[in-house]
Design a protein around this motif. Structure first.
Motif, PDB file in Angstrom:
ATOM      1  N   GLU A  19       0.796  -1.219   0.000  1.00  0.00           N
ATOM      2  CA  GLU A  19       0.000   0.000   0.000  1.00  0.00           C
ATOM      3  C   GLU A  19       0.835   1.279   0.000  1.00  0.00           C
ATOM      4  O   GLU A  19       0.440   2.274  -0.588  1.00  0.00           O
ATOM      5  CB  GLU A  19      -0.930   0.012   1.214  1.00  0.00           C
ATOM      6  N   ILE A  20       1.976   1.262   0.625  1.00  0.00           N
ATOM      7  CA  ILE A  20       2.759   2.492   0.780  1.00  0.00           C
ATOM      8  C   ILE A  20       3.916   2.593  -0.208  1.00  0.00           C
ATOM      9  O   ILE A  20       4.197   3.664  -0.744  1.00  0.00           O
ATOM     10  CB  ILE A  20       3.295   2.606   2.227  1.00  0.00           C
ATOM     11  N   HIS A  21       4.602   1.489  -0.476  1.00  0.00           N
ATOM     12  CA  HIS A  21       5.845   1.575  -1.244  1.00  0.00           C
ATOM     13  C   HIS A  21       5.783   0.959  -2.641  1.00  0.00           C
ATOM     14  O   HIS A  21       6.748   1.078  -3.394  1.00  0.00           O
ATOM     15  CB  HIS A  21       6.984   0.909  -0.456  1.00  0.00           C
ATOM     16  N   ASP A  22       4.688   0.324  -3.010  1.00  0.00           N
ATOM     17  CA  ASP A  22       4.593  -0.337  -4.308  1.00  0.00           C
ATOM     18  C   ASP A  22       3.863   0.568  -5.301  1.00  0.00           C
ATOM     19  O   ASP A  22       2.670   0.821  -5.174  1.00  0.00           O
ATOM     20  CB  ASP A  22       3.855  -1.671  -4.140  1.00  0.00           C
ATOM     21  N   SER A  23       4.584   1.039  -6.305  1.00  0.00           N
ATOM     22  CA  SER A  23       3.984   1.955  -7.281  1.00  0.00           C
ATOM     23  C   SER A  23       2.916   1.253  -8.126  1.00  0.00           C
ATOM     24  O   SER A  23       1.924   1.865  -8.511  1.00  0.00           O
ATOM     25  CB  SER A  23       5.060   2.564  -8.180  1.00  0.00           C
ATOM     26  N   TYR A  24       3.092  -0.027  -8.425  1.00  0.00           N
ATOM     27  CA  TYR A  24       2.093  -0.771  -9.191  1.00  0.00           C
ATOM     28  C   TYR A  24       0.769  -0.827  -8.424  1.00  0.00           C
ATOM     29  O   TYR A  24      -0.305  -0.622  -8.995  1.00  0.00           O
ATOM     30  CB  TYR A  24       2.611  -2.184  -9.499  1.00  0.00           C
ATOM     31  N   PHE A  25       0.833  -1.093  -7.136  1.00  0.00           N
ATOM     32  CA  PHE A  25      -0.358  -1.130  -6.293  1.00  0.00           C
ATOM     33  C   PHE A  25      -1.048   0.233  -6.293  1.00  0.00           C
ATOM     34  O   PHE A  25      -2.270   0.320  -6.367  1.00  0.00           O
ATOM     35  CB  PHE A  25       0.013  -1.540  -4.859  1.00  0.00           C
ATOM     36  N   LYS A  26      -0.271   1.314  -6.229  1.00  0.00           N
ATOM     37  CA  LYS A  26      -0.852   2.665  -6.218  1.00  0.00           C
ATOM     38  C   LYS A  26      -1.620   2.946  -7.504  1.00  0.00           C
ATOM     39  O   LYS A  26      -2.694   3.545  -7.480  1.00  0.00           O
ATOM     40  CB  LYS A  26       0.239   3.711  -6.001  1.00  0.00           C
TER      41      LYS A  26
END
Length: 124
Positions: free
Chosen positions: A100-107
């Motif tokens: 949630e915080i550090h994964d750009s793909y998830f964002k």
């Protein structure tokens, strides 16, 4: 012209020499950890005056028992985010944080549709 000795010889270095500082520190930590592993069950207790100190850099916590040290380590140092340094109590919460915080793909995915995951460890 000076020649090097062809056979091994002993050099006397004082045990207080700074050459041994790192090894002495590692040995002391290893001794503490072996005591902690030996006294890992509640039926064994150490003298209450003896303090365990947390060996993690920057942590100054001290404990009167191995059990309290283990609890501290599990809640404060076992699952730590390498990106921001936050501590988590379970690997699942650490994984959720990383996503949630550090994964750009998830964002990117989360910006397109709402994404939810259960916080309970055993929930699928």
């Amino acid at each position: 012209m000076s020649t090097l000795p062809l056979s091994p010889f002993k050099r006397r270095i004082s045990p207080e020499n700074s050459f041994f500082d790192e090894g002495n520190t590692l040995r002391a930590l290893s001794n503490k950890m072996s005591i902690i592993h030996f006294v890992n069950d509640e039926t064994h207790s150490l003298d209450e005056d003896y303090l365990f100190t947390c060996g993690i850099k920057g942590c100054t916590a001290k404990f009167s028992s191995a059990q309290k040290f283990d609890e501290h380590y599990d809640t404060s140092h076992r699952y730590v985010c390498n990106e921001c340094g936050r501590s988590f109590v379970s690997p699942r919460l650490l994984d959720l944080h990383l996503s949630e915080i550090h994964d750009s793909y998830f964002k990117v995915l989360a910006s397109k549709k709402a994404m939810y995951q259960c916080l309970i460890n055993d929930c699928g």
